[in-house]
Every structure is written in structure tokens, then in C-alpha cells.
Design a protein around this motif. Sequence first.
Motif, PDB file in Angstrom:
ATOM      1  N   GLY A  17       5.789  -5.799   3.299  1.00 53.23           N
ATOM      2  CA  GLY A  17       5.326  -4.958   4.389  1.00 53.23           C
ATOM      3  C   GLY A  17       5.327  -3.496   4.020  1.00 53.23           C
ATOM      4  N   PHE A  18       6.385  -3.039   3.375  1.00 51.32           N
ATOM      5  CA  PHE A  18       6.450  -1.637   2.953  1.00 51.32           C
ATOM      6  C   PHE A  18       5.397  -1.345   1.895  1.00 51.32           C
ATOM      7  CE2 PHE A  18      10.263  -1.534   5.354  1.00 51.32           C
ATOM      8  CZ  PHE A  18      10.616  -0.196   5.549  1.00 51.32           C
ATOM      9  N   SER A  19       5.236  -2.232   0.930  1.00 48.22           N
ATOM     10  CA  SER A  19       4.292  -1.997  -0.160  1.00 48.22           C
ATOM     11  C   SER A  19       2.843  -2.007   0.306  1.00 48.22           C
ATOM     12  CB  SER A  19       4.473  -3.059  -1.253  1.00 48.22           C
ATOM     13  OG  SER A  19       5.759  -2.994  -1.822  1.00 48.22           O
ATOM     14  N   SER A  20       2.550  -2.742   1.370  1.00 47.72           N
ATOM     15  CA  SER A  20       1.166  -2.876   1.831  1.00 47.72           C
ATOM     16  C   SER A  20       0.717  -1.739   2.738  1.00 47.72           C
ATOM     17  CB  SER A  20       0.977  -4.207   2.559  1.00 47.72           C
ATOM     18  OG  SER A  20       1.750  -4.245   3.746  1.00 47.72           O
ATOM     19  N   LEU A  21       1.635  -0.911   3.200  1.00 48.63           N
ATOM     20  CA  LEU A  21       1.274   0.170   4.120  1.00 48.63           C
ATOM     21  C   LEU A  21       0.514   1.272   3.392  1.00 48.63           C
ATOM     22  CD1 LEU A  21       1.654   1.079   7.111  1.00 48.63           C
ATOM     23  CD2 LEU A  21       3.601   2.445   6.301  1.00 48.63           C
ATOM     24  N   ARG A  22      -0.568   1.751   4.017  1.00 48.82           N
ATOM     25  CA  ARG A  22      -1.390   2.814   3.454  1.00 48.82           C
ATOM     26  C   ARG A  22      -1.402   4.029   4.374  1.00 48.82           C
ATOM     27  NH1 ARG A  22      -0.773  -0.129  -0.254  1.00 48.82           N
ATOM     28  NH2 ARG A  22      -2.327  -0.815  -1.774  1.00 48.82           N
ATOM     29  N   ASP A  23      -1.581   5.194   3.747  1.00 48.66           N
ATOM     30  CA  ASP A  23      -1.673   6.421   4.538  1.00 48.66           C
ATOM     31  C   ASP A  23      -3.117   6.642   4.984  1.00 48.66           C
ATOM     32  OD1 ASP A  23      -3.093   7.468   2.387  1.00 48.66           O
ATOM     33  OD2 ASP A  23      -1.403   8.634   1.623  1.00 48.66           O
ATOM     34  N   SER A  24      -3.395   7.776   5.605  1.00 50.94           N
ATOM     35  CA  SER A  24      -4.728   8.039   6.161  1.00 50.94           C
ATOM     36  C   SER A  24      -5.800   8.156   5.091  1.00 50.94           C
ATOM     37  CB  SER A  24      -4.689   9.327   7.001  1.00 50.94           C
ATOM     38  OG  SER A  24      -4.194  10.417   6.224  1.00 50.94           O
ATOM     39  N   SER A  25      -5.393   8.336   3.817  1.00 52.81           N
ATOM     40  CA  SER A  25      -6.350   8.408   2.707  1.00 52.81           C
ATOM     41  C   SER A  25      -6.497   7.069   1.997  1.00 52.81           C
ATOM     42  CB  SER A  25      -5.910   9.479   1.697  1.00 52.81           C
ATOM     43  OG  SER A  25      -5.827  10.750   2.304  1.00 52.81           O
ATOM     44  N   GLY A  26      -5.790   6.053   2.463  1.00 49.60           N
ATOM     45  CA  GLY A  26      -5.865   4.754   1.831  1.00 49.60           C
ATOM     46  C   GLY A  26      -4.917   4.579   0.665  1.00 49.60           C
TER      47      GLY A  26
END
Length: 515
Positions: A17-26
Motif C-alpha cells: 500500500g505504501f509503495s503503490s501510493l503516488r503524488d500529484s505528479s504520478g
Amino acid sequence: MIAVIDLFAGAGGLGEGFSSLRDSSGEPVFETIMSIERDQQIHETLRLRAYVRRILNPDGSVPEIYLDYMRNRNNDSLEKLKAYAPDEWEAACEEALCAELRDGDNTLVELGAERLRKWRASHPNSPFVLIGGPPCQAYSLVGRSRRAHDEDFDKDVKHTLYKCYLAFIQSLQPDIFVMENVKGLLSATHQGHGVFKRIIHDMEEAGYEVRSLVTEHPEAPRDYIVKAEKYGVPQMRHRVILLGVKQGSGIKTGTLEASKTATLRDALTGIPRLRSSFSRRTRELGDSDWEKYVDCAATQILETDEGTCLASVFEKASECGHPMTSSSEHITAVSGKYNSWYRRRFGKSALLTDHDARSHQASDLDRYLFCAAYAEKYGHPAHLEDFPSRLLPNHKNVRENNNSEYKFSDRFRVQMWDRPSTTITSHIAKDGHYYIHPDPAQCRSLTVREAARLQTFPDDYLFEGNRTAQYTQVGNAVPPMLSQQIAAVVADALEVEAKPFVGGVVRHDEPPASN
């Protein structure tokens, strides 16, 4: 980017779950710099996943070489996969450690400190987050009820494994930590003292404020329980999750945002229908014609007082036809609500792995057939009191019962299409009686892939080892979709904007994040 160390990592659900999270820029918000798991087979799952994250195609899909390994799962295909990107394989081996955390042994703590120093040399001022949870068997309410003597519970060394977690906190001083465990933690005692109260005290002594993910002002231990079904996970899984923040840091943390309830149907859309398969003992007794056996079982159920009302259900099931196989390697539909979560890395591939029906005794097929039909007819699962007498299991506490009130009366439990499933636990590795598929025509328990979907693992997530080991890994994991939402709360606290996938959509209407 935020560094993560994952303790007692298991098959990697929390880390996924932590590794799959992306910021607003992807771009990825978190990077795991070390994960620790002591079991060799589970570690192989963890290491493989660490490698897969490193070799994704530019569009976020998995490379063909990994699809080949998913299809074949043999030493030759594994060696080819490792040779595809040897430097990345070496990095995955360095990240995912097969090692045992022990109270009083700080070897791994020192290694974690070294990894963190190395990380910060190239990422100055990077925040650091510690995640994980000590093994939960010692705190499990079911496990405790099975112990013959309270003193056995008090002597269980698993009570002190949280001190390993505490040692990392004291030495590495994470900005935030996330610690997960079973609800039984709240009522567990050790040598006469409440375990939960002791943990909170120790964390506060280490300089941390322990916060809740469900309320800003927790007043009781139950306020730390996270109910997964409230956050888009198609499973009623309730766990204690502690969010620790450095005292005096000024870090503000939010709570998880509830979303629309997801159901078993949402999770299993597109999964091919399968027939159950007979156990070896059943085949030896001559019951090998599956269709004939199931049709006969349905007829016999209809002849009982309890089964007479199920005729319309059996008729409807027969119209769908018997499933033709006990295994499937291809998805049949891609239009499900959660398709962009489960299938986002496959591109045009319809590959589906670990969807094989386990073997059942013939008598259990009768029970599974009855349970699924009963649930469809009445809208709730059957208990033993509802069974025709010929279907009652030959257990001592059933044979000797005289009041029609049976202990463990829900030992055969069908999952309901339009509800979240019950909690997927490691018990699913022993038998499938608590995890009966709701389609009467299939007469089986859930497959590894179906259980993994209810835990919200994407379909490209492989669990190493035999089927029993795979079920155990799935049952003990944290649902990655829930973990991703927890990661978003942590990211927001550290002033990084992120877009988790929840309830079939990505927050703020962004496209689904690829890993």
C-alpha cells in the motif's frame, strides 16, 4: 521521497500500500529501504515483489518476462526473470531480508540505522516512516480461547516482540510509525498487566504521541480499531492500528475517509466459474463423476424438509450450467468496479494465476451446495440448526448434541454476494468451510486468487510456496488498498499530496495510480 522500513513484513500487504501510493505528479511517495520477514517462503514472496516494483515498464505494466514466470512458476523461468535485470534483483535482495527479530538483539536495528544513513546521504532531510506489526497469534481471541491454561498465554514470547518494534523507534526515531495488530491486543494481558496499555506507555516514554486513524480524539482502546469495510475493502476485517507521531513535532494527522461499501461481487467480478474437485480419498471410493454427483446431491437435498424450498434456486443454478473445469488461467471480464485496481498492470493480458479449486470430500460438496442455495434463498448463511440431518458433520459435539444448539454452529459459512466477506484469516489454509463460494453450481471454497482479491491484492501479486503457504500468506496480510489509504494519511501529515484509490475511484478524480 519518504523512506520506509517494514518490520514483521509478512507477504508485504502493508508495504504494498505504501509503495503503490503516488503524488500529484504520478511519482512514488514512499520507498521501502528495508523489510524484514523470518519465514523463508514468505520472504520469497516479499523479495519477488520488491523486484517487480523495480522492473515495471514505463507505462506501469509488468514486463512480459514476469508474465512468463506467472504462467510457469518453475526454476527455469525464475532464473530468466532474475537475469532480466540482475542489478535490480540484487537491490531487491538487499531490501527484503530473511531474518528474525528478537527482543534484546539489536543487530537488525543497527542495520536499519545504517540503511537510513545511506538513504539520507542521497536524500537530505528525507522523512522516515516505520511500519509493521508484531505477530498477532498471541493476542488473537480465538488463539487464546484454545489455550488450556492461562499461564501458557503469559509465557508466550510473542508478547514481547513489540519490543523489537520499540527498539527501532527508540534508535531510528521515525517521524511517524504505523503499527498494526489484531483486536485481541486490546484485551490481552501479560503477567497480569494489560498489553495495550503497556504498549501505549512505552511508546509515550520513547517520545511519541499515539493517535487514531478513525477519530481525532480517541477516548477508549476501541477508538484505535480500523474496520476495513468502511474504507472500500470488500471484507469485514477489524484491526488495531496505531499511528505514532513525535511529541512536539507539530505534525498534524488526519483520519481515514469512509467510502461506499464494497461487496464480494465487486471483488470477484470477472473471476471465472470453477467446479470443485474431489479429494483423493473420495476418488478412491469411486465418486469421480462430478456432475452426476452434484445433481444427485441436489435431488437428495430437495427430498428433505429443510431443502424443499430450494427448488427454484437449484433450477436457476442448473440454467447456468455446470462449470467445466477446476482451474482457470484467464480472466473472463474486465468491467468490474475494481478492475483498475486489480488489473492495472496487465496491459492487454488476460492472465490470471492461483485460481484453482481445492479438493473436497464428497460429503462436503453436499454441504457447500446446501449452504450456497440456502443463503441465496433466505439472504443469510445457514447454521447447523438449519441443516438436513443427513448433512450434519460427524463431529463429537454434533453427535452428542440433544438441544439443536450446536457449538460452532457456523462452521460451514457461505460468503454473501452483496456484502463484504467475513475476515480472511490464515485458517483458510486448513479448510474452506468458513469460505464457501456463494454460487451453488460451483460447490467449492474460495481459491487463493479470490481470497487475495478480498484482501485487495492486485492480480499480478504472486505468493510463493505451495497452496497452503499461499493461503496462509494471504490470510495474515494487511489489505493493500487499506494500507494505501493509511499511507495517504501519513503523506498528508508530512505535507505530500497523494491520491489513493478508494471505492472504485481515485480520490480527487485522478486516474488510477500505477505502481
